[in-house]
Design an enzyme around this catalytic site. Structure first.
Site, PDB file in Angstrom:
ATOM      1  N   THR A 157     -58.969  48.115  40.174  1.00  0.00           N
ATOM      2  CA  THR A 157     -58.745  48.150  41.622  1.00  0.00           C
ATOM      3  C   THR A 157     -59.596  47.083  42.292  1.00  0.00           C
ATOM      4  OG1 THR A 157     -58.147  50.494  41.726  1.00  0.00           O
ATOM      5  CG2 THR A 157     -59.015  49.509  43.734  1.00  0.00           C
TER       6      THR A 157
ATOM      7  N   PHE B 227     -61.338  45.904  45.706  1.00  0.00           N
ATOM      8  CA  PHE B 227     -61.849  46.389  46.979  1.00  0.00           C
ATOM      9  C   PHE B 227     -62.246  45.201  47.850  1.00  0.00           C
ATOM     10  CE2 PHE B 227     -62.547  49.793  44.001  1.00  0.00           C
ATOM     11  CZ  PHE B 227     -62.434  50.973  44.718  1.00  0.00           C
TER      12      PHE B 227
END
Length: 284
Positions: A172, A174
């Site tokens: 992921t 960010f």
């Protein structure tokens, strides 16, 4: 008093882990929603916010493409977190004795092999770490949780299986948000930089093709381009993009000048250092 960084989710969530890894000296503050995290920064109660923007498997995080441009916050950094899930249960529980596994819908979808192998019933929860908290509160050995490793420590659960995700490359990205300030000059970012921006093309044939042509002809690497509708105006499309360059670099400067000619709106959301992950991924 330690400075604060806000994140959406419950303690033990992946966003919490990202905060601890990138800013170990800051106090991580959980928020119920992305809007709450944005508001903590806008009000000055927190200096930064750690917000997931895209996942290598699930794609973009829902609503962020709309909320981020409206937040009046500025992207000042990025962080890539490898995503790992552990199968958690109350002390003394076993996989064979369990019937249900609870987690966020994305976590359940990314751990299908384990769920099928053990014949568990997947139950959708609002949050991965929240499912771990609920399992601890229910104190029922038949109910398990798929959650990040930190959740086991926080909620006193046993790790019945580690790193059970189907795809070990799951990552992921960010972005780190702060209150708006002047964009950093090139000399303040001597290394590789990323520029994030949104734009709206003119309502003319081939407008997007022409708008993006400047990035190709000037050799600017665009790593992300996403479209989304503006309100209920089906003809009004906004685009969010990331490029690996600083606006003062001549290639990007020329590309942005060309982009401006074919758009009705261009707004830079942030200029920030490129994460080391980018260089490592490019050579992998």
């Amino acid at each position: 008093m330690a400075s604060k960084i806000a994140y959406q989710g419950e303690p033990g969530a992946n966003s919490n882990i990202a905060c601890q890894q990138m800013f170990p000296d800051m106090e991580s503050v959980p928020c119920a929603s992305f809007e709450d995290a944005f508001e903590l920064v806008a009000s000055g109660e927190a200096e930064l916010a750690m917000i997931p923007i895209e996942n290598s498997i699930a794609g973009r995080v829902a609503d962020i493409h709309i909320l981020l441009p409206q937040s009046n916050l500025q992207i000042v950094g990025e962080f890539f977190l490898p995503i790992h899930f552990d199968l958690l249960g109350i002390p003394g529980s076993t996989i064979d004795g369990a019937t249900e596994v609870h987690s966020h819908i994305h976590a359940l979808g990314q751990c299908r092999k384990l769920i099928r192998e053990h014949g568990l019933k997947p139950v959708i929860a609002g949050d991965t770490a929240g499912s771990a908290r609920e399992v601890a509160e229910w104190n029922d050995p038949r109910k398990l949780s798929l959650a990040p490793p930190l959740a086991a420590q926080i909620y006193g659960l046993d790790v019945l299986a580690s790193r059970v995700e189907d795809d070990p490359s799951n990552t992921t990205r960010f972005v780190v948000l702060a209150r708006e300030t002047a964009l950093p000059a090139r000399e303040e970012l001597p290394g590789p930089a990323v520029t994030s921006f949104v734009f709206r093309v003119r309502n003319v044939p081939s407008a997007l093709y022409k708008a993006l042509g400047g990035f190709a002809t000037n050799g600017v690497n665009m790593t992300r381009l996403e479209s989304y509708m503006v309100g209920d105006e089906f003809a009004a499309t906004m685009f969010m993009a990331d490029v690996e360059a600083h606006p003062e670099d001549l290639p990007l400067k020329l590309a942005l000048e060309e982009l401006d000619f074919f758009t009705t709106e261009v707004r830079i959301l942030g200029v920030y250092p490129a994460a080391d992950y980018r260089a490592a991924a490019a050579t992998a």
